[in-house]
Design an enzyme around this catalytic site. Structure first.
Site, short mmCIF file in Angstrom:
data_model
loop_
_atom_site.label_atom_id
_atom_site.label_comp_id
_atom_site.label_asym_id
_atom_site.label_seq_id
_atom_site.Cartn_x
_atom_site.Cartn_y
_atom_site.Cartn_z
N ASP A 101 0.87 -1.17 0.00
CA ASP A 101 0.00 0.00 0.00
C ASP A 101 0.91 1.23 0.00
OD1 ASP A 101 -2.01 -1.84 0.32
OD2 ASP A 101 -2.80 -0.99 2.18
N HIS A 157 5.09 -7.25 -0.50
CA HIS A 157 4.88 -8.53 -1.18
C HIS A 157 5.61 -8.55 -2.51
CE1 HIS A 157 1.30 -9.60 1.47
NE2 HIS A 157 1.53 -8.33 1.77
N SER A 260 7.39 3.90 5.75
CA SER A 260 8.63 4.27 5.10
C SER A 260 8.43 4.33 3.60
CB SER A 260 9.76 3.32 5.48
OG SER A 260 10.99 3.88 5.11
#
Length: 293
Positions: A101, A157, A260
């Site tokens: 995300d 991922h 981050s």
């Protein structure tokens, strides 16, 4: 003043650039990051709930898609898993999906070994990757900056079927990586602690790609599932970490302890997918890059 209105006022105040930069950068960054690492690990449900309530005052934290709703520590909330079906991974083999995300930051082409962290702020690719790494494969290719805010899902991922062949850990600072700091601190990504993940796609060409997770203030810890290590500001182990870890598209690779940035690099032959532009919000699994015919 109602709580929601007061929170919005507080958030607007913190978005004021000079104040934001002062509060998030002109402080003992590494000391505060180490303190937050210790504090977030304290396991007490009441402390966790109180901390999350304070966190909500400063961010739009949404836990509706989290696998669990109660947390024993702030760390558990930071590194939360998603409930089943909360994200859809683009299945097309020619598409690289977003590993996390994020909000899209600077993106574009690698030219003469340089990329941009913000308009007017270039940096050299070899400074980001470190002196041991050959970056020539990405000349003329594309880069995308993916910024994870503190309220976002913090696991990342595999963007495609791939294998990770090498990790380079580079120690550094913990500057904030928000747009305000990126417009003020030159070569910021090259100053912060980071890891360079060199990967190859599972295709006939074994196409090279790179993912570069960059640490920031309050977050200088990176957990990679395929290494029995926690990379953080106090890490004193080997910087060059050869490995061979196979991943299927969408499979979890690791997580940040907070928010981050992940930088994605691909060689020539790829294009940005529709809708990918600076400022756009993405979800893990959304189409990011596509291979050109």
């Amino acid at each position: 003043m109602k709580t929601s209105a007061w929170r919005q006022t507080l958030q607007r105040s913190l978005q004021q650039e000079d104040l934001n930069f002062l509060l998030t950068n002109r402080i003992p960054r590494i000391a505060l990051t180490r303190f937050m690492g210790w504090f977030s690990q304290l396991r007490h449900p009441l402390l966790a709930r109180a901390s999350i309530a304070v966190w909500r005052l400063f961010t739009d934290l949404d836990l509706s898609d989290a696998k669990q709703q109660r947390f024993a520590s702030l760390h558990d909330c930071f590194t939360r898993e998603l409930r089943e079906g909360a994200r859809t991974v683009d299945p097309r083999p020619e598409v690289l999906s977003s590993p996390c995300d994020a909000i899209v930051g600077a993106c574009g082409r690698v030219e003469a070994g340089q990329v941009f962290q913000a308009k007017g702020f270039p940096y050299a690719l070899h400074d980001l990757f470190g002196p041991t790494q050959d970056t020539s494969a990405f000349e003329g290719g594309l880069f995308i900056t993916l910024r994870l805010t503190s309220a976002m899902y913090h696991r990342f991922h595999a963007p495609a079927d791939c294998r990770v062949e090498h990790v380079t850990h580079i120690a550094g600072d913990t500057w904030n990586v928000n747009p305000i700091a990126l417009k003020r601190v030159e070569r910021l990504f090259c100053r912060n602690e980071r890891a360079v993940l060199r990967c190859r796609l599972d295709d006939a060409q074994a196409t090279p790609i790179a993912l570069v997770p960059v640490a920031a203030i309050l977050v200088a810890s990176l957990r990679l599932h395929f290494l029995d290590l926690l990379l953080h500001v106090g890490y004193r182990g080997a910087n060059e970490l050869p490995c061979r870890a196979e991943f299927r598209k969408g499979q979890e690779m690791g997580w940040f302890q907070h928010g981050s940035t992940i930088l994605v690099f691909v060689p020539p032959g790829f294009a940005l997918c529709e809708g990918i532009a600076t400022g756009e919000r993405l979800r893990m699994g959304q189409a990011l890059l596509r291979r050109q015919p």
